[in-house]
Enzyme design. Structure first.
Site, PDB file in Angstrom:
ATOM      1  N   CYS A 226       0.838  -1.201   0.000  1.00  0.00           N
ATOM      2  CA  CYS A 226       0.000   0.000   0.000  1.00  0.00           C
ATOM      3  C   CYS A 226       0.879   1.259   0.000  1.00  0.00           C
ATOM      4  CB  CYS A 226      -0.987  -0.033   1.163  1.00  0.00           C
ATOM      5  SG  CYS A 226      -2.355   1.157   0.953  1.00  0.00           S
TER       6      CYS A 226
ATOM      7  N   HIS B  22      -3.664  -4.902  -0.456  1.00  0.00           N
ATOM      8  CA  HIS B  22      -3.246  -5.507   0.805  1.00  0.00           C
ATOM      9  C   HIS B  22      -3.308  -7.035   0.691  1.00  0.00           C
ATOM     10  CE1 HIS B  22      -3.132  -1.932   3.475  1.00  0.00           C
ATOM     11  NE2 HIS B  22      -4.014  -1.450   2.615  1.00  0.00           N
TER      12      HIS B  22
ATOM     13  N   GLU C 217      -2.327  -9.134   2.806  1.00  0.00           N
ATOM     14  CA  GLU C 217      -2.662  -9.674   4.122  1.00  0.00           C
ATOM     15  C   GLU C 217      -4.160  -9.620   4.411  1.00  0.00           C
ATOM     16  OE1 GLU C 217      -2.318  -5.282   5.065  1.00  0.00           O
ATOM     17  OE2 GLU C 217      -1.579  -6.713   3.574  1.00  0.00           O
TER      18      GLU C 217
END
Length: 216
Positions: free
Chosen positions: A87, A197, A199
């Site tokens: 990001c 992202h 994750e």
């Protein structure tokens, strides 16, 4: 019977501007030995360094410099040691960022400017597909319609780094579209980065992180 491969160590750089716990859990899920740290030596010694980022470009740069993150990233890359930005952790790798008319110098690993995303709805928040090169290592094992989670109002709109030396492998650039086309991910030797992202991107994000771990 072949010996088990050693677990790879990943340092998640804690400089005050990233979802470090989410990154830690996602990396642990794919088998990495993870440590959240702002310690210079630990960040340098790990097999991989992950640089998250949330918030304003200028604030992230200030936070990064406060823990010598700019030195850590530069030193690791000069030695071919893997680094991954996420990001705003990707955005600061470019030459500069412009937010609300304020220009801030980035790490200048890549030429170009990060600026406002021109789209009917901003921020770009939610799931989106990407256009990855056919030979991308980051997106290996993923279908073309795999979706990733984005949250951002700024992006790199152009890619201007040219590689003229045939002995140097050209970076692989992945794109996405929200109102306009923008850089969604880059694979540039030891330096990988994603605007989305991983994750927070479920199984698709886990596969991408697995692919990164396998390069360490």
């Amino acid at each position: 019977m072949s010996a088990a491969r050693p677990t790879k160590t990943v340092a998640v750089l804690d400089y005050g501007f990233g979802n470090v716990r989410s990154a830690e859990r996602a990396l642990a899920r794919v088998g990495a030995d993870v440590e959240i740290t702002r310690d210079y030596d630990k960040a340098m010694d790990a097999d991989g360094l992950l640089v998250p980022g949330v918030g304003a470009f200028s604030a992230c740069m200030q936070g990064l410099k406060s823990v010598r993150g700019d030195w850590i990233i530069g030193r690791r890359l000069s030695g071919g040691r893997p680094v991954m930005g996420i990001c705003v952790g990707m955005q600061i790798l470019f030459e500069r960022g412009i937010e609300h008319g304020v220009e801030t110098e980035g790490l200048d690993e890549w030429p170009g400017t990060v600026g406002p995303l021109r789209a009917p709805v901003v921020p770009h928040m939610g799931w989106n597909t990407v256009e990855a090169p056919a030979d991308s290592r980051a997106f290996a094992g993923l279908d073309a319609d795999a979706r990733f989670y984005f949250v951002h109002s700024y992006a790199a709109h152009d890619w201007s780094l040219e590689v003229t030396n045939p002995a140097i492998r050209a970076p692989k650039v992945t794109w996405a579209t929200h109102g306009e086309r923008f850089v969604a991910a880059v694979e540039n030797g030891a330096l990988w980065a994603t605007q989305f992202h991983p994750e927070k991107s479920g199984d698709a994000g886990a596969q991408l992180l697995t692919n990164w771990i396998e390069t360490l």
